[in-house]
Design an enzyme around this catalytic site. Structure first.
Site, PDB file in Angstrom:
ATOM      1  N   ASP A  10       0.858  -1.183   0.000  1.00 12.35           N
ATOM      2  CA  ASP A  10       0.000   0.000   0.000  1.00 12.35           C
ATOM      3  C   ASP A  10       0.898   1.237   0.000  1.00 12.35           C
ATOM      4  O   ASP A  10       1.782   1.362   0.838  1.00 12.35           O
ATOM      5  CB  ASP A  10      -0.888  -0.022   1.253  1.00 12.35           C
ATOM      6  CG  ASP A  10      -1.951   1.061   1.227  1.00 12.35           C
ATOM      7  OD1 ASP A  10      -3.117   0.731   0.949  1.00 12.35           O
ATOM      8  OD2 ASP A  10      -1.606   2.230   1.474  1.00 12.35           O
ATOM      9  N   ASP A 111      -3.475   2.457  -5.384  1.00 10.72           N
ATOM     10  CA  ASP A 111      -2.324   2.495  -4.467  1.00 10.72           C
ATOM     11  C   ASP A 111      -2.146   1.180  -3.722  1.00 10.72           C
ATOM     12  O   ASP A 111      -1.569   1.156  -2.651  1.00 10.72           O
ATOM     13  CB  ASP A 111      -2.434   3.691  -3.512  1.00 10.72           C
ATOM     14  CG  ASP A 111      -3.259   3.382  -2.281  1.00 10.72           C
ATOM     15  OD1 ASP A 111      -4.261   2.643  -2.399  1.00 10.72           O
ATOM     16  OD2 ASP A 111      -2.896   3.864  -1.201  1.00 10.72           O
ATOM     17  N   GLU A 112      -2.606   0.089  -4.316  1.00  8.41           N
ATOM     18  CA  GLU A 112      -2.668  -1.160  -3.558  1.00  8.41           C
ATOM     19  C   GLU A 112      -2.607  -2.397  -4.441  1.00  8.41           C
ATOM     20  O   GLU A 112      -3.251  -2.440  -5.483  1.00  8.41           O
ATOM     21  CB  GLU A 112      -4.014  -1.165  -2.845  1.00  8.41           C
ATOM     22  CG  GLU A 112      -4.011  -1.700  -1.469  1.00  8.41           C
ATOM     23  CD  GLU A 112      -5.361  -1.426  -0.822  1.00  8.41           C
ATOM     24  OE1 GLU A 112      -6.016  -2.411  -0.492  1.00  8.41           O
ATOM     25  OE2 GLU A 112      -5.736  -0.247  -0.665  1.00  8.41           O
TER      26      GLU A 112
HETATM   27  P1  DGT Z   1      -2.006   5.834   4.040  1.00 13.20           P
HETATM   28  O1  DGT Z   1      -2.146   4.618   3.186  1.00 13.20           O
HETATM   29  O2  DGT Z   1      -2.696   5.734   5.342  1.00 13.20           O
HETATM   30  O3  DGT Z   1      -0.586   6.292   4.185  1.00 13.20           O
HETATM   31  O4  DGT Z   1      -2.737   7.046   3.273  1.00 13.20           O
HETATM   32  P2  DGT Z   1      -3.490   7.050   1.890  1.00 13.20           P
HETATM   33  O5  DGT Z   1      -3.801   8.467   1.587  1.00 13.20           O
HETATM   34  O6  DGT Z   1      -2.696   6.338   0.847  1.00 13.20           O
HETATM   35  O7  DGT Z   1      -4.821   6.296   2.251  1.00 13.20           O
HETATM   36  P3  DGT Z   1      -5.551   5.080   1.544  1.00 13.20           P
HETATM   37  O8  DGT Z   1      -4.586   4.013   1.196  1.00 13.20           O
HETATM   38  O9  DGT Z   1      -6.674   4.707   2.442  1.00 13.20           O
HETATM   39  O10 DGT Z   1      -6.180   5.719   0.240  1.00 13.20           O
HETATM   40  C1  DGT Z   1      -5.485   5.852  -0.993  1.00 13.20           C
HETATM   41  C2  DGT Z   1      -5.962   7.120  -1.714  1.00 13.20           C
HETATM   42  O11 DGT Z   1      -7.382   7.100  -1.879  1.00 13.20           O
HETATM   43  C3  DGT Z   1      -5.684   8.407  -0.938  1.00 13.20           C
HETATM   44  O12 DGT Z   1      -4.395   8.934  -1.184  1.00 13.20           O
HETATM   45  C4  DGT Z   1      -6.783   9.310  -1.389  1.00 13.20           C
HETATM   46  C5  DGT Z   1      -7.942   8.384  -1.673  1.00 13.20           C
HETATM   47  N1  DGT Z   1      -8.875   8.408  -0.517  1.00 13.20           N
HETATM   48  C6  DGT Z   1      -8.764   7.721   0.640  1.00 13.20           C
HETATM   49  N2  DGT Z   1      -9.760   8.001   1.490  1.00 13.20           N
HETATM   50  C7  DGT Z   1     -10.550   8.901   0.843  1.00 13.20           C
HETATM   51  C8  DGT Z   1     -11.761   9.598   1.206  1.00 13.20           C
HETATM   52  O13 DGT Z   1     -12.318   9.441   2.287  1.00 13.20           O
HETATM   53  N3  DGT Z   1     -12.284  10.447   0.266  1.00 13.20           N
HETATM   54  C9  DGT Z   1     -11.679  10.621  -0.956  1.00 13.20           C
HETATM   55  N4  DGT Z   1     -12.244  11.438  -1.835  1.00 13.20           N
HETATM   56  N5  DGT Z   1     -10.550   9.998  -1.318  1.00 13.20           N
HETATM   57  C10 DGT Z   1      -9.977   9.150  -0.434  1.00 13.20           C
HETATM   58 CA    CA Z   2      -2.284   4.127   0.942  1.00 14.92          CA
HETATM   59 CA    CA Z   3      -4.996   1.918   0.020  1.00 17.14          CA
END
Ligand code: DGT
Ligand code: CA
Ligand code: CA
Length: 364
Positions: A10, A111-112
């Site tokens: 991820d 991203d996964e």
């Molecule tokens: P992490 O994995 O905890 O370091 O952070 P992220 O940002 O990679 O989180 P992840 O893996 O849950 O989600 C991947 C991408 O999906 C993130 O960069 C933006 C999008 N995303 C995640 N949650 C939301 C949300 O609640 N709303 C929207 N619009 N997009 C989201």
């Molecule tokens: Ca992520």
């Molecule tokens: Ca993810």
């Protein structure tokens, strides 16, 4: 059957990290990526934030206004509009690296991914740990991105493990270590267990996965029905036999041509755009697809690449829309163009099926 070895990978704070890749100066400031709604102003939500912004409580799904309130006073905090087409380009590049490490590659989302590496590691967790480190290093050098990796003998535990130490984590859980790894984690760390379910258990005085193991299957059955309770019961024990199933990222279609002569003249290049779009559009129709992203690509006379893409408001199969967007991108790309263009390409992505929309879709 020998023990399987599965990676879950991820990318860390994905959209925000993509922004850091193209602007290194963001790395030291709080960064939030916003999805602005049509209503204008600050209405909309935070898609994600880098870890500096998270320290101030900014997180995915939060209204932009709240995030601004939290970061308003903080020097150099940066709010950027989401640029999905660009994040797709980065994702593609990283997926390209990862798929070379897998016996079976399962794309899950931008991203996964899951990788089955049983064969190439001959079932050795030691080798698997090294392989995972190698993969992380290659993604860091070639994409300039950090990711977190979980390694175990199934998808479930690997997913929990990739989330265990973030960002830039690598967590290897050998079969004999599964129970003790999961035990102290929160019930909500099990994928699929949301806030509501977690609260139900909380009311029963159960907080950790170890606590959850004390609940017998009959009680779970009464609470959730058979299917879900079987999942929860097994998950608490780290049991999961779902295979890693080969799946590649959604297809994109592209055409690229070599120009009669190298050029950076809009009139000249736009003629090629017309031809490429005509050709590309035929492919779209043949596959009965709509696209939501249009991009152009230059291979420049020094053989370096330049790409530019844009997300449309709605999926479409319209050739006009494709051409119009490609020409816009061309104009923008040429505005600061130093080197002449040698090959010119157009690509459409974010594809979806047209399913019976033929009659209402405007083709030309
Ligand atoms: P992490 O994995 O905890 O370091 O952070 P992220 O940002 O990679 O989180 P992840 O893996 O849950 O989600 C991947 C991408 O999906 C993130 O960069 C933006 C999008 N995303 C995640 N949650 C939301 C949300 O609640 N709303 C929207 N619009 N997009 C989201
Ligand atoms: Ca992520
Ligand atoms: Ca993810």
């Amino acid at each position: 059957m020998p023990e399987r070895i599965v990676f879950h990978i991820d990318f860390d704070y994905f959209y925000a990290q993509c922004e850091e890749i193209r602007n290194q100066s963001l790395k030291t400031r709080p960064v939030a990526v916003c999805i602005f709604s049509d209503r204008g102003g600050d209405s909309g939500a935070i898609a994600t934030a880098n870890y500096i912004a998270r320290k101030y409580g900014v997180k995915s799904g939060m209204p932009i206004k709240f995030a601004k309130a939290r970061l308003g006073e903080i020097k150099e905090s940066t709010f950027l509009p989401a640029d999905f087409a660009y994040y797709s380009d980065i994702s593609e590049k990283a997926m390209g690296v990862m798929r070379n490490y897998a016996d079976i590659f399962e794309y899950v989302g931008k991203d996964e991914a899951y990788l089955d590496v049983t064969k190439r590691t001959e079932g050795s967790f030691e080798r698997a740990g090294h392989l995972a480190q190698q993969l992380k290093n290659q993604i860091r050098t070639e994409v300039r991105m950090t990711c977190s990796v979980g390694v175990s003998s199934n998808k479930l535990v690997s997913k929990i493990a990739s989330n265990f130490r973030k960002p830039d984590g690598l967590t290897v859980v050998k079969p004999e270590g599964v129970e003790s790894f999961l035990g102290p984690l929160k019930i909500g760390d099990i994928p699929g267990i949301g806030k509501v379910t977690e609260e139900k258990f909380d009311e029963m005085g159960l907080k950790t996965i170890e606590d959850l193991r004390k609940v017998d299957i009959f009680t779970l059955n009464k609470m959730f029905g058979r299917k879900i309770s079987a999942y929860i019961f097994n998950a608490a024990r780290g049991l999961d036999d779902e295979p890693v199933a080969e799946r590649q990222p959604t297809i994109q279609y592209s055409r690229i041509v070599t120009l009669k002569e190298d050029s950076k003249d809009y009139e000249f290049l736009s003629k090629s755009i017309d031809e490429i779009c005509l050709d590309l559009h035929r492919t779209i129709l043949k596959h009965n697809k709509m696209f939501k992203s249009v991009g152009i690509q230059f291979v420049q006379s020094d053989l370096t690449n330049k790409t530019k893409s844009r997300m449309l408001k709605n999926p479409t199969s319209s050739m006009d829309e494709m051409k119009k967007t490609a020409l816009q991108l061309l104009q923008e790309a040429l505005s600061d163009q130093q080197i002449a263009v040698r090959r010119l390409g157009v690509k459409v992505s974010e594809l979806s099926d047209m399913e019976g929309q033929r009659s209402i879709t405007n083709y030309f």
